[in-house]
Design an enzyme around this catalytic site. Structure first.
Site, PDB file in Angstrom:
ATOM      1  N   ASP A 255     -67.917  43.019 -25.812  1.00  0.00           N
ATOM      2  CA  ASP A 255     -69.280  42.749 -25.368  1.00  0.00           C
ATOM      3  C   ASP A 255     -69.356  41.524 -24.455  1.00  0.00           C
ATOM      4  OD1 ASP A 255     -68.603  41.068 -27.486  1.00  0.00           O
ATOM      5  OD2 ASP A 255     -70.053  41.911 -28.862  1.00  0.00           O
TER       6      ASP A 255
ATOM      7  N   GLU B   2     -76.659  46.395 -33.117  1.00  0.00           N
ATOM      8  CA  GLU B   2     -77.552  45.783 -34.099  1.00  0.00           C
ATOM      9  C   GLU B   2     -78.146  46.845 -35.032  1.00  0.00           C
ATOM     10  OE1 GLU B   2     -77.575  42.701 -34.511  1.00  0.00           O
ATOM     11  OE2 GLU B   2     -78.007  41.514 -32.721  1.00  0.00           O
TER      12      GLU B   2
ATOM     13  N   HIS C 193     -73.774  43.754 -37.803  1.00  0.00           N
ATOM     14  CA  HIS C 193     -73.435  44.294 -36.472  1.00  0.00           C
ATOM     15  C   HIS C 193     -71.928  44.219 -36.204  1.00  0.00           C
ATOM     16  CE1 HIS C 193     -74.308  40.052 -34.720  1.00  0.00           C
ATOM     17  NE2 HIS C 193     -73.014  40.236 -34.599  1.00  0.00           N
TER      18      HIS C 193
ATOM     19  N   ASP D 284     -75.977  40.438 -40.051  1.00  0.00           N
ATOM     20  CA  ASP D 284     -76.802  41.636 -40.238  1.00  0.00           C
ATOM     21  C   ASP D 284     -75.958  42.912 -40.197  1.00  0.00           C
ATOM     22  OD1 ASP D 284     -76.118  41.855 -37.571  1.00  0.00           O
ATOM     23  OD2 ASP D 284     -78.164  41.729 -36.795  1.00  0.00           O
TER      24      ASP D 284
HETATM   25  C1  F6R Z   1     -68.147  39.281 -30.676  1.00  0.00           C
HETATM   26  C2  F6R Z   1     -68.816  40.320 -31.435  1.00  0.00           C
HETATM   27  C3  F6R Z   1     -69.676  40.009 -32.611  1.00  0.00           C
HETATM   28  C4  F6R Z   1     -69.062  38.984 -33.558  1.00  0.00           C
HETATM   29  C5  F6R Z   1     -69.987  38.716 -34.730  1.00  0.00           C
HETATM   30  C6  F6R Z   1     -69.444  37.677 -35.670  1.00  0.00           C
HETATM   31  O1  F6R Z   1     -67.410  39.844 -29.609  1.00  0.00           O
HETATM   32  O2  F6R Z   1     -68.697  41.438 -31.066  1.00  0.00           O
HETATM   33  O3  F6R Z   1     -69.896  41.208 -33.309  1.00  0.00           O
HETATM   34  O4  F6R Z   1     -67.832  39.465 -34.018  1.00  0.00           O
HETATM   35  O5  F6R Z   1     -71.232  38.281 -34.244  1.00  0.00           O
HETATM   36  O6  F6R Z   1     -69.373  36.458 -35.013  1.00  0.00           O
HETATM   37  P1  F6R Z   1     -68.650  35.189 -35.663  1.00  0.00           P
HETATM   38  O7  F6R Z   1     -67.204  35.526 -35.762  1.00  0.00           O
HETATM   39  O8  F6R Z   1     -68.906  34.073 -34.705  1.00  0.00           O
HETATM   40  O9  F6R Z   1     -69.297  34.996 -37.005  1.00  0.00           O
END
Ligand code: F6R
Length: 237
Positions: free
Chosen positions: A68, A144, A139, A137
């Site tokens: 992403d 989401e 994701h 959440d």
């Molecule tokens: C990042 C991504 C997100 C993160 C998620 C957890 O490329 O796709 O899904 O993996 O938001 O983020 P952290 O590791 O910062 O808690």
């Protein structure tokens, strides 16, 4: 089938995670790796860099596709995911820069950018190993909670809890982009192997729901229960 491993420390998570990625690179030196950003994979990338420096790993034939990118941030913005990947992995290993792909957050036509990204993944023959973090959440990528699983790369409005969680990387919450381009659940699920990592007490409940609760788009990561080859590693710290 999910192989769910719980370990005590983030160090141990990173060792095991890096073992899985290193094994993939050694088995298939021209693997397509699906990569993630955020805080969770940082230690894994450090571990992979150490293995590269010791001569154990060669990235020269690897291709990477990231999950992403924030809309509105160019690759030279310190909070963009392209910048993150350069600083946390690409600049420190011998991966060919032309074989590293991250969605373009500055694309004027986001639908065209998303379609081109999916075509690229297809042309590459799909993803051999996809690394994932998980949001509070549930994701994965920036898919989401919602009423359905979205198949392909798409533009997404970030959930308020994601904006709040990611504010720690910006000067203020107002600077967090409100939307992102994310790989869809279809591309993630077509990866031949998936590794999801999560650490810390705050993620414990959502990881448990994702791994063994009902499969529902309200918790997008729960779809991984339907994939034949998933490893989830959770560390307590
Ligand atoms: C990042 C991504 C997100 C993160 C998620 C957890 O490329 O796709 O899904 O993996 O938001 O983020 P952290 O590791 O910062 O808690």
């Amino acid at each position: 089938m999910i192989d769910f491993q719980i370990v005590d420390t983030y160090d141990e998570l990173c060792r095991r995670g890096a073992d899985i990625i290193a094994a993939q690179i050694q088995k298939k030196p021209n693997s397509v790796l699906g990569l993630a950003t955020g805080s969770s994979p940082v230690g894994i990338y450090q571990n992979l860099i150490a293995r590269y420096r010791s001569g154990e790993l060669d990235f020269s034939k690897i291709t990477s596709v990231n999950l992403d990118e924030y809309v509105g941030l160019g690759g030279d913005h310190p909070q963009s995911y392209r910048y993150f990947m350069q600083k946390n992995l690409f600049d420190s290993v011998n991966i060919d820069p032309k074989k590293t792909f991250v969605p373009n957050g500055l694309a004027e036509d986001s639908a065209a950018e998303c379609a081109a990204y999916d075509r690229k993944i297809e042309e590459l023959g799909g993803i051999d190993l996809q690394l994932l973090g998980i949001g509070l959440d549930g994701h994965i990528g920036f898919n989401e909670p919602g009423d359905c699983f979205v198949e392909s790369t798409h533009l997404v409005a970030l959930h308020p809890s994601t904006i709040a969680a990611n504010a720690r990387f910006f000067e203020s919450v107002d600077e967090v982009p409100r939307s992102a381009l994310t790989m869809g659940i279809g591309s993630i699920m077509r990866a031949r192997k998936i590794l999801l990592i999560a650490n810390g007490a705050a993620k414990k409940e959502i990881v448990q729901k994702a791994v063994s609760g009902p499969v529902t788009p309200q918790i997008q990561a729960s779809v991984l229960q339907l994939h034949p080859d998933v490893t989830v590693i959770y560390s307590k710290d």
